[in-house]
Scaffold this motif. Structure first.
Motif, PDB file in Angstrom:
ATOM      1  N   ILE A   1       0.849  -1.201   0.000  1.00 56.68           N
ATOM      2  CA  ILE A   1       0.000   0.000   0.000  1.00 56.68           C
ATOM      3  C   ILE A   1       0.887   1.255   0.000  1.00 56.68           C
ATOM      4  CG2 ILE A   1      -1.636   1.332   1.402  1.00 56.68           C
ATOM      5  CD1 ILE A   1      -2.928  -1.345   2.181  1.00 56.68           C
ATOM      6  N   GLY A   2       1.963   1.205   0.786  1.00 56.60           N
ATOM      7  CA  GLY A   2       2.879   2.350   0.826  1.00 56.60           C
ATOM      8  C   GLY A   2       3.489   2.592  -0.550  1.00 56.60           C
ATOM      9  N   MET A   3       3.867   1.513  -1.203  1.00 55.11           N
ATOM     10  CA  MET A   3       4.461   1.663  -2.526  1.00 55.11           C
ATOM     11  C   MET A   3       3.423   2.129  -3.544  1.00 55.11           C
ATOM     12  SD  MET A   3       7.151  -1.438  -2.675  1.00 55.11           S
ATOM     13  CE  MET A   3       8.122  -0.833  -3.988  1.00 55.11           C
ATOM     14  N   LEU A   4       2.222   1.634  -3.434  1.00 56.19           N
ATOM     15  CA  LEU A   4       1.170   2.087  -4.337  1.00 56.19           C
ATOM     16  C   LEU A   4       0.891   3.570  -4.133  1.00 56.19           C
ATOM     17  CD1 LEU A   4      -1.390  -0.877  -4.348  1.00 56.19           C
ATOM     18  CD2 LEU A   4      -0.054  -0.040  -6.276  1.00 56.19           C
ATOM     19  N   MET A   5       0.922   4.013  -2.914  1.00 57.38           N
ATOM     20  CA  MET A   5       0.678   5.442  -2.660  1.00 57.38           C
ATOM     21  C   MET A   5       1.792   6.306  -3.273  1.00 57.38           C
ATOM     22  SD  MET A   5      -0.969   5.369   1.124  1.00 57.38           S
ATOM     23  CE  MET A   5      -1.181   7.088   1.253  1.00 57.38           C
ATOM     24  N   ARG A   6       3.007   5.839  -3.200  1.00 55.93           N
ATOM     25  CA  ARG A   6       4.098   6.576  -3.837  1.00 55.93           C
ATOM     26  C   ARG A   6       3.927   6.604  -5.346  1.00 55.93           C
ATOM     27  NH1 ARG A   6       9.663   4.937  -0.892  1.00 55.93           N
ATOM     28  NH2 ARG A   6       9.339   6.219   0.929  1.00 55.93           N
ATOM     29  N   LEU A   7       3.470   5.464  -5.868  1.00 55.28           N
ATOM     30  CA  LEU A   7       3.242   5.425  -7.311  1.00 55.28           C
ATOM     31  C   LEU A   7       2.141   6.410  -7.706  1.00 55.28           C
ATOM     32  CD1 LEU A   7       3.395   1.677  -8.404  1.00 55.28           C
ATOM     33  CD2 LEU A   7       4.629   3.547  -9.424  1.00 55.28           C
ATOM     34  N   PHE A   8       1.091   6.431  -6.920  1.00 55.31           N
ATOM     35  CA  PHE A   8       0.005   7.352  -7.220  1.00 55.31           C
ATOM     36  C   PHE A   8       0.447   8.810  -7.076  1.00 55.31           C
ATOM     37  CE2 PHE A   8      -3.107   3.836  -6.089  1.00 55.31           C
ATOM     38  CZ  PHE A   8      -3.464   3.615  -7.392  1.00 55.31           C
ATOM     39  N   GLU A   9       1.363   9.083  -6.211  1.00 52.52           N
ATOM     40  CA  GLU A   9       1.848  10.447  -6.029  1.00 52.52           C
ATOM     41  C   GLU A   9       2.665  10.884  -7.263  1.00 52.52           C
ATOM     42  OE1 GLU A   9       4.079  10.470  -2.391  1.00 52.52           O
ATOM     43  OE2 GLU A   9       2.277  10.413  -1.188  1.00 52.52           O
ATOM     44  N   ARG A  10       3.318   9.998  -7.923  1.00 47.22           N
ATOM     45  CA  ARG A  10       4.142  10.324  -9.086  1.00 47.22           C
ATOM     46  C   ARG A  10       3.308  10.450 -10.353  1.00 47.22           C
ATOM     47  NH1 ARG A  10       9.328   6.440  -8.394  1.00 47.22           N
ATOM     48  NH2 ARG A  10      10.044   7.310  -6.429  1.00 47.22           N
ATOM     49  N   LEU A  11       2.146   9.927 -10.319  1.00 44.36           N
ATOM     50  CA  LEU A  11       1.307  10.036 -11.509  1.00 44.36           C
ATOM     51  C   LEU A  11       0.846  11.488 -11.694  1.00 44.36           C
ATOM     52  CD1 LEU A  11      -1.003   6.883 -11.262  1.00 44.36           C
ATOM     53  CD2 LEU A  11       0.831   7.234 -12.881  1.00 44.36           C
ATOM     54  N   PRO A  12       0.745  11.898 -12.989  1.00 43.85           N
ATOM     55  CA  PRO A  12       0.306  13.276 -13.257  1.00 43.85           C
ATOM     56  C   PRO A  12      -1.109  13.544 -12.893  1.00 43.85           C
ATOM     57  CG  PRO A  12       0.841  12.110 -15.288  1.00 43.85           C
ATOM     58  CD  PRO A  12       1.086  11.205 -14.169  1.00 43.85           C
TER      59      PRO A  12
END
Length: 142
Positions: A131-142
């Motif tokens: 979940i932490g990694m998914l949140m980081r991924l979502f933060e990098r998305l435009p």
């Protein structure tokens, strides 16, 4: 056992003679009958002795029977106590075996739960990391 019986041999002899029996035969019958009746009778004192003897024998038998019944009751109670002790010993042994098996089962369950707790903890940690990694991924998305 002789008891005088009121028996008139002379009257008996006369009755037989009047009935047509010869005098010598009538006298012989009267004497024989008197002897038979004298021998077949019992005096009241002899009856009292017989009664007393019978009562004493009955009381002796009663005492003997009661003593035998008491002995039988004691043997029965002793056997019953032995059976009760044997039953309680077997019941106690069975309870101990049951308790030992129950304790072994509890140990196995605890061991499995410990493994499941570890697996659950590891899974939860992996999920948190994911979940932490998914949140980081979502933060990098435009």
């Amino acid at each position: 056992m002789n008891m005088p019986i009121k028996f008139d041999t002379l009257e008996y002899t006369r009755s037989l003679i009047e009935a047509g029996i010869p005098a010598a035969q009538a006298e012989a019958q009267a004497l024989a009958l008197r002897q038979a009746m004298a021998e077949a009778t019992v005096s009241p004192s002899e009856m009292v002795l017989l009664r007393t003897d019978m009562i004493a024998r009955i009381e002796m038998l009663r005492a003997d029977i009661y003593a035998k019944l008491e002995a039988l009751e004691e043997r029965f109670n002793a056997k019953l106590d032995d059976l009760r002790k044997e039953f309680n010993a077997k019941l106690e042994a069975l309870e101990q075996r049951f308790d030992a098996k129950l304790a072994a089962l509890e140990q196995r369950l605890k061991a499995r739960f410990v493994t499941m707790y570890w697996l659950f903890g590891v899974s939860l940690t992996l999920h948190a990391v994911t979940i932490g990694m998914l949140m980081r991924l979502f933060e990098r998305l435009p």
